[in-house]
Write a protein that holds these residues in place. Structure first.
Motif, PDB file in Angstrom:
ATOM      1  N   ASP A 212       0.811  -1.212   0.000  1.00  0.00           N
ATOM      2  CA  ASP A 212       0.000   0.000   0.000  1.00  0.00           C
ATOM      3  C   ASP A 212       0.849   1.270   0.000  1.00  0.00           C
ATOM      4  O   ASP A 212       0.319   2.376  -0.143  1.00  0.00           O
ATOM      5  N   GLN A 213       2.168   1.117   0.166  1.00  0.00           N
ATOM      6  CA  GLN A 213       3.055   2.281   0.125  1.00  0.00           C
ATOM      7  C   GLN A 213       3.349   2.731  -1.304  1.00  0.00           C
ATOM      8  O   GLN A 213       3.906   3.808  -1.521  1.00  0.00           O
ATOM      9  N   PHE A 214       2.971   1.897  -2.272  1.00  0.00           N
ATOM     10  CA  PHE A 214       3.304   2.190  -3.669  1.00  0.00           C
ATOM     11  C   PHE A 214       2.118   2.810  -4.383  1.00  0.00           C
ATOM     12  O   PHE A 214       0.958   2.458  -4.138  1.00  0.00           O
ATOM     13  N   GLU A 215       2.429   3.694  -5.291  1.00  0.00           N
ATOM     14  CA  GLU A 215       1.373   4.317  -6.090  1.00  0.00           C
ATOM     15  C   GLU A 215       1.861   4.501  -7.520  1.00  0.00           C
ATOM     16  O   GLU A 215       3.059   4.637  -7.772  1.00  0.00           O
ATOM     17  N   GLY A 216       0.945   4.456  -8.436  1.00  0.00           N
ATOM     18  CA  GLY A 216       1.278   4.701  -9.833  1.00  0.00           C
ATOM     19  C   GLY A 216       2.081   3.605 -10.500  1.00  0.00           C
ATOM     20  O   GLY A 216       2.793   3.861 -11.475  1.00  0.00           O
ATOM     21  N   ILE A 217       1.984   2.360 -10.006  1.00  0.00           N
ATOM     22  CA  ILE A 217       2.713   1.270 -10.653  1.00  0.00           C
ATOM     23  C   ILE A 217       1.954   0.853 -11.914  1.00  0.00           C
ATOM     24  O   ILE A 217       0.774   0.513 -11.842  1.00  0.00           O
ATOM     25  N   PRO A 218       2.589   0.872 -13.080  1.00  0.00           N
ATOM     26  CA  PRO A 218       1.903   0.433 -14.308  1.00  0.00           C
ATOM     27  C   PRO A 218       1.395  -0.992 -14.168  1.00  0.00           C
ATOM     28  O   PRO A 218       2.047  -1.831 -13.531  1.00  0.00           O
ATOM     29  N   GLU A 219       0.246  -1.277 -14.748  1.00  0.00           N
ATOM     30  CA  GLU A 219      -0.404  -2.565 -14.542  1.00  0.00           C
ATOM     31  C   GLU A 219       0.457  -3.742 -14.998  1.00  0.00           C
ATOM     32  O   GLU A 219       0.329  -4.850 -14.482  1.00  0.00           O
ATOM     33  N   GLU A 220       1.355  -3.522 -15.949  1.00  0.00           N
ATOM     34  CA  GLU A 220       2.203  -4.624 -16.418  1.00  0.00           C
ATOM     35  C   GLU A 220       3.092  -5.186 -15.305  1.00  0.00           C
ATOM     36  O   GLU A 220       3.528  -6.326 -15.369  1.00  0.00           O
ATOM     37  N   PHE A 221       3.375  -4.350 -14.295  1.00  0.00           N
ATOM     38  CA  PHE A 221       4.288  -4.757 -13.228  1.00  0.00           C
ATOM     39  C   PHE A 221       3.567  -5.179 -11.950  1.00  0.00           C
ATOM     40  O   PHE A 221       4.203  -5.518 -10.953  1.00  0.00           O
ATOM     41  N   GLU A 222       2.262  -5.148 -11.958  1.00  0.00           N
ATOM     42  CA  GLU A 222       1.496  -5.555 -10.778  1.00  0.00           C
ATOM     43  C   GLU A 222       1.622  -7.058 -10.562  1.00  0.00           C
ATOM     44  O   GLU A 222       1.633  -7.842 -11.509  1.00  0.00           O
ATOM     45  N   THR A 223       1.724  -7.463  -9.305  1.00  0.00           N
ATOM     46  CA  THR A 223       1.741  -8.886  -8.968  1.00  0.00           C
ATOM     47  C   THR A 223       0.533  -9.212  -8.104  1.00  0.00           C
ATOM     48  O   THR A 223       0.055  -8.376  -7.343  1.00  0.00           O
ATOM     49  N   LEU A 224       0.039 -10.433  -8.241  1.00  0.00           N
ATOM     50  CA  LEU A 224      -1.131 -10.852  -7.478  1.00  0.00           C
ATOM     51  C   LEU A 224      -0.761 -11.312  -6.069  1.00  0.00           C
ATOM     52  O   LEU A 224      -1.637 -11.452  -5.214  1.00  0.00           O
ATOM     53  N   ALA A 225       0.525 -11.555  -5.834  1.00  0.00           N
ATOM     54  CA  ALA A 225       0.949 -12.088  -4.539  1.00  0.00           C
ATOM     55  C   ALA A 225       0.725 -11.078  -3.426  1.00  0.00           C
ATOM     56  O   ALA A 225       0.970  -9.873  -3.586  1.00  0.00           O
ATOM     57  N   GLU A 226       0.266 -11.576  -2.293  1.00  0.00           N
ATOM     58  CA  GLU A 226       0.114 -10.742  -1.115  1.00  0.00           C
ATOM     59  C   GLU A 226       1.370 -10.853  -0.256  1.00  0.00           C
ATOM     60  O   GLU A 226       2.095 -11.839  -0.302  1.00  0.00           O
ATOM     61  N   GLY A 227       1.600  -9.852   0.557  1.00  0.00           N
ATOM     62  CA  GLY A 227       2.745  -9.893   1.453  1.00  0.00           C
ATOM     63  C   GLY A 227       3.562  -8.617   1.380  1.00  0.00           C
ATOM     64  O   GLY A 227       3.206  -7.660   0.683  1.00  0.00           O
ATOM     65  N   LEU A 228       4.663  -8.625   2.096  1.00  0.00           N
ATOM     66  CA  LEU A 228       5.507  -7.442   2.204  1.00  0.00           C
ATOM     67  C   LEU A 228       6.483  -7.344   1.032  1.00  0.00           C
ATOM     68  O   LEU A 228       6.817  -8.337   0.389  1.00  0.00           O
ATOM     69  N   VAL A 229       6.925  -6.125   0.784  1.00  0.00           N
ATOM     70  CA  VAL A 229       7.885  -5.830  -0.273  1.00  0.00           C
ATOM     71  C   VAL A 229       9.231  -5.515   0.382  1.00  0.00           C
ATOM     72  O   VAL A 229       9.293  -4.776   1.365  1.00  0.00           O
ATOM     73  N   LEU A 230      10.305  -6.076  -0.149  1.00  0.00           N
ATOM     74  CA  LEU A 230      11.648  -5.773   0.344  1.00  0.00           C
ATOM     75  C   LEU A 230      12.187  -4.578  -0.431  1.00  0.00           C
ATOM     76  O   LEU A 230      12.322  -4.633  -1.658  1.00  0.00           O
TER      77      LEU A 230
END
Length: 413
Positions: A212-230
């Motif tokens: 939820d800290q990310f915004e404006g990520i192009p849809e091509e780079f979206e991932t369906l996985a849930e969890g934290l980002v390093l």
């Protein structure tokens, strides 16, 4: 006047190392790609250094490499993303880049490559991928590797947050997203990096953040996985947008990404570090390699070891350790990515294998064995009480711990 055009129409690319013109890549009829050094750069003796793979044993530069059919020379091919990350970037630039065409993709992403290399059209045109055919700015960074990861920047001012750099902006961080296939992979790497730092290794700054800290990520780079980002601070980017050159060992050895698991062995890396930097650097490599063995990291291939060129860019040093995680929780029968003393199976990596490694790397056996034993003791002293263990899912942590316990006696006898 808009001078943007599709990458497929670009025939010549200038290769820059920060502001120094190093050479030119030309696309010839029949889809051959030829790289040649700039005369002024050759006259300088090849400084700052682009790659050890281009340097002659007698000093200076080798002859220009032969043209390659349907591909870029290996050094440049290793600057491009692979697999799913590449597919996502090609889709993002679908109106300017042909799928599978290395030259097109390098032309599109060349302004923001790993290290201090920039590759731009020779005639001053802007590749349509950066200005966007449809008039909107595009993400045009390149990160080597297969995991879904993005170069991101922290927004300042009200709200903050993280976003993908578009157009001419530069990312200062790498965001590595969770995986549906490998649960807890971000937390796994976070803890392994913390362990590396606890035992005195050079480790980049990092933190775990929510998607939820990310915004404006192009849809091509979206991932369906849930969890934290390093989130990892890029060590090839300094304050003030200054770029620091790096190269991985696939580039050092002139090996294409497809052969990153077979193009060389660990003793080859150690021998190269011994000559190019120092015996101390080679033994630090032994420390890092021991960490990989004890923690069950089967993915330390040629692209996961790098040199960095600080200061004037003329002399290499070991880059900070990266891509450190335990793969055995996900692949129980995993082996080392490369051969160590003629062996890959973790439990076969007894001290005689390390002696064979030392001899092949032309390093003194006693120093190598002492380094292995001391590193094992350091891991044992820090891993079990490391606070970052709490972030790792219990099932993943249990499997890591079981491997660590199994490897301790193997490397201590």
């Amino acid at each position: 006047m808009n001078n943007a055009r599709p990458a497929e129409t670009v025939m010549s690319l200038d290769v820059l190392l920060n502001e120094v013109k190093v050479g030119t890549i030309v696309r010839t009829p029949g889809d051959f790609n030829a790289f040649s050094f700039d005369p002024a750069y050759r006259a300088s003796g090849g400084h700052p250094v682009l790659s050890l793979s281009f340097r002659a044993a007698t000093g200076g530069l080798r002859k220009d490499p032969r043209p390659v059919a349907g591909a870029l020379p290996a050094f440049f091919a290793n600057l491009l993303p692979e697999d799913k990350l590449r597919e996502a970037m090609e889709k993002h630039h679908a109106r300017a880049v042909r799928p599978g065409n290395d030259f097109d993709l390098l032309a599109a992403l060349g302004a923001d490559l790993p290290g201090a290399v920039r590759v731009v059209p020779s005639n001053g045109d802007i590749v349509a991928a950066t200005a966007a055919v449809e008039g909107e700015p595009k993400a045009r960074f390149s990160l080597a590797g297969v995991q879904m990861k993005l170069s991101v920047m922290k927004n300042t001012g009200k709200g903050g947050g993280l976003t993908v750099p578009l157009g001419d902006s530069d990312g200062q961080y790498i965001a590595k997203f969770p995986s549906t296939a490998f649960p807890g992979v971000s937390e796994n790497e976070f803890a392994n990096l913390a362990l590396a730092e606890a035992i005195g290794m050079d480790v980049p700054e990092r933190e775990l953040v929510g998607k939820d800290q990310f915004e404006g990520i192009p849809e091509e780079f979206e991932t369906l996985a849930e969890g934290l980002v390093l989130l990892i601070r890029r060590f090839d980017r300094a304050d003030g947008a200054r770029r620091i050159h790096i190269e991985d060992f696939a580039q050092v050895f002139g090996i294409y990404p497809a052969r990153k698991y077979e193009g060389a062995a660990y003793h080859d890396i150690a021998a190269a570090l011994n000559v190019a930097i120092s015996p101390v650097a080679a033994l630090e490599f032994v420390r890092r390699l021991t960490l990989s063995v004890v923690m069950g990291n089967g993915d330390m291939h040629l692209k996961n070891w790098s040199l960095i060129y600080p200061g004037d860019g003329n002399s290499p040093a070991m880059a900070p350790i990266y891509d450190v995680l335990s793969t055995v929780p996900y692949i129980p029968a995993d082996n080392l990515a490369l051969s160590l003393g003629g062996e890959r199976a973790f439990k076969a990596l007894t001290l005689p294998r390390w002696k064979a490694f030392a001899n092949r790397a032309r390093l003194p056996e006693p120093a190598v064995l002492k380094t292995v034993r001391e590193t094992v003791k350091q891991i044992d002293a820090h891993w079990w009480k490391l606070p970052e263990r709490d972030a790792v899912p219990s099932i993943v942590l249990e499997r890591i711990d079981a491997h660590v316990r199994a490897m301790m006696p193997v490397l201590s006898d």
